[in-house]
Motif scaffolding. Sequence first.
Motif, PDB file in Angstrom:
ATOM      1  N   ALA A 170       0.866  -1.181   0.000  1.00  0.00           N
ATOM      2  CA  ALA A 170       0.000   0.000   0.000  1.00  0.00           C
ATOM      3  C   ALA A 170       0.901   1.228   0.000  1.00  0.00           C
ATOM      4  CB  ALA A 170      -0.907   0.002   1.226  1.00  0.00           C
ATOM      5  N   TYR A 174      -1.667   6.082   2.419  1.00  0.00           N
ATOM      6  CA  TYR A 174      -2.857   5.302   2.788  1.00  0.00           C
ATOM      7  C   TYR A 174      -2.694   4.715   4.188  1.00  0.00           C
ATOM      8  CZ  TYR A 174      -6.301   1.630   3.144  1.00  0.00           C
ATOM      9  OH  TYR A 174      -7.325   0.838   3.614  1.00  0.00           O
ATOM     10  N   LEU A 175      -1.520   4.198   4.475  1.00  0.00           N
ATOM     11  CA  LEU A 175      -1.286   3.575   5.779  1.00  0.00           C
ATOM     12  C   LEU A 175      -1.295   4.609   6.902  1.00  0.00           C
ATOM     13  CD1 LEU A 175       1.451   1.000   4.707  1.00  0.00           C
ATOM     14  CD2 LEU A 175      -0.948   0.547   5.222  1.00  0.00           C
ATOM     15  N   ASP A 178      -5.288   5.593   7.269  1.00  0.00           N
ATOM     16  CA  ASP A 178      -6.162   4.606   7.892  1.00  0.00           C
ATOM     17  C   ASP A 178      -5.534   3.956   9.123  1.00  0.00           C
ATOM     18  OD1 ASP A 178      -7.845   5.195   5.847  1.00  0.00           O
ATOM     19  OD2 ASP A 178      -8.375   3.120   5.411  1.00  0.00           O
ATOM     20  N   VAL A 181      -1.166  -1.043  10.032  1.00  0.00           N
ATOM     21  CA  VAL A 181      -1.706  -2.404  10.013  1.00  0.00           C
ATOM     22  C   VAL A 181      -0.698  -3.297  10.712  1.00  0.00           C
ATOM     23  CG1 VAL A 181      -2.493  -4.304   8.567  1.00  0.00           C
ATOM     24  CG2 VAL A 181      -2.899  -1.943   7.848  1.00  0.00           C
ATOM     25  N   LEU A 187      -6.631  -6.023   9.032  1.00  0.00           N
ATOM     26  CA  LEU A 187      -6.932  -6.019   7.594  1.00  0.00           C
ATOM     27  C   LEU A 187      -8.417  -5.826   7.328  1.00  0.00           C
ATOM     28  CD1 LEU A 187      -4.681  -8.944   6.254  1.00  0.00           C
ATOM     29  CD2 LEU A 187      -4.396  -6.503   5.790  1.00  0.00           C
ATOM     30  N   GLN A 189     -10.363  -3.856   8.562  1.00  0.00           N
ATOM     31  CA  GLN A 189     -10.727  -2.442   8.607  1.00  0.00           C
ATOM     32  C   GLN A 189     -10.195  -1.668   7.407  1.00  0.00           C
ATOM     33  OE1 GLN A 189     -12.819  -1.616  11.088  1.00  0.00           O
ATOM     34  NE2 GLN A 189     -12.619  -3.779  11.686  1.00  0.00           N
ATOM     35  N   CYS A 190      -9.507  -2.366   6.504  1.00  0.00           N
ATOM     36  CA  CYS A 190      -8.853  -1.701   5.358  1.00  0.00           C
ATOM     37  C   CYS A 190      -9.618  -1.945   4.064  1.00  0.00           C
ATOM     38  CB  CYS A 190      -7.430  -2.229   5.191  1.00  0.00           C
ATOM     39  SG  CYS A 190      -6.367  -1.957   6.622  1.00  0.00           S
ATOM     40  N   ASN A 191      -9.343  -1.085   3.075  1.00  0.00           N
ATOM     41  CA  ASN A 191      -9.817  -1.335   1.719  1.00  0.00           C
ATOM     42  C   ASN A 191      -8.902  -2.386   1.102  1.00  0.00           C
ATOM     43  OD1 ASN A 191     -11.743   0.639   1.996  1.00  0.00           O
ATOM     44  ND2 ASN A 191     -10.557   2.215   0.913  1.00  0.00           N
ATOM     45  N   GLY A 238      -5.997   1.434  -1.295  1.00  0.00           N
ATOM     46  CA  GLY A 238      -6.073   0.330  -0.357  1.00  0.00           C
ATOM     47  C   GLY A 238      -4.846  -0.560  -0.405  1.00  0.00           C
ATOM     48  N   ILE A 239      -5.008  -1.789   0.090  1.00  0.00           N
ATOM     49  CA  ILE A 239      -3.916  -2.761   0.180  1.00  0.00           C
ATOM     50  C   ILE A 239      -4.127  -3.837  -0.874  1.00  0.00           C
ATOM     51  CG2 ILE A 239      -2.773  -4.455   1.659  1.00  0.00           C
ATOM     52  CD1 ILE A 239      -3.725  -2.844   4.070  1.00  0.00           C
TER      53      ILE A 239
END
Length: 304
Positions: A170, A174-175, A178, A181, A187, A189-191, A238-239
């Motif tokens: 990612a 993004y990290l 959000d 992680v 995970l 809770q992530c896109n 997202g990831i």
Amino acid sequence: MLSDPRRLRELEIFALAANEGNFSKAARASGLTPSSVSKTIARLEARLGAQLVIRTTRAVTLTVEGKGLLERTTEILSALKAAEREVSVGREPSGSVHLSTSASYAHHRLYPILPKLLELYPGLNLTVSQTDRVVDLIGSQADLAIRAGEMPSSALIARTLGTCRKLLVATPDYLKRDGPVTSIEALSQCNLIGFSYRRRGKHWPDSVNDQIINVKSELRLQSDEGEALRQMALNGLGIAFMAEFTVLHDLKAGRLQEVLPNLCNDEAEPFHVVRVGVSGTMPARIRVVLDFLAKHGRVDHETV
């Protein structure tokens, strides 16, 4: 050795009739009469002990045995033409090669090495079809295809392109946005970004330290192309679960970073270049491309 020189001629006429669809067109193309074409195929059927065609007044329909013979006959005649062409041009491989590959492999492995291939073999012409789906080599008329995942036993001739690690990636932004992680549970809770269709390789890692991960139903963003997944990740959406060779430069440049690196320690995917047919009948134009990819197009070596 052919004990009877008529055997090759019989195969040529059979292939011509099958491709033309009826005896009259095959006769005009071969300079024979429809009766001669019919007798030639009848002689071939008698020698093989199998019905090859179903005859009607308007068309020729192949039986199952006829379709099988046509496929092998096409390979034999193509190999013969290739051999003749090689001799006529001093054994320099030439002609067209159709390669089916994923967009990810094309962009990150194939295109960077194409200048060297074309320089080595100036008589080659290359057609590249990009799709992440597994294609029917015969139906698509592809000479070679790049395949990811374990190879099932089949009639395909396969050469390894190495094995590539799979990892979660990612963007740093993004990290930060959000939150970090730090666990499998985070995970959810992530896109999550992944493929929109079933494929031979894994969409996502499914376990770590015997702990099951189930995210297949939670993918928020999906695509049928690996390069599209990379672009989604690069745009901070997202990831994504990616082959390392497709994001190696992004990781080095800091555009992407690895997420939960310990999660994917044992995740790897083999790659192969494959073709249909018998290795002994492989035309030189195909053989040199296959050999070149097996040497320079590996997914476990970084391209220059």
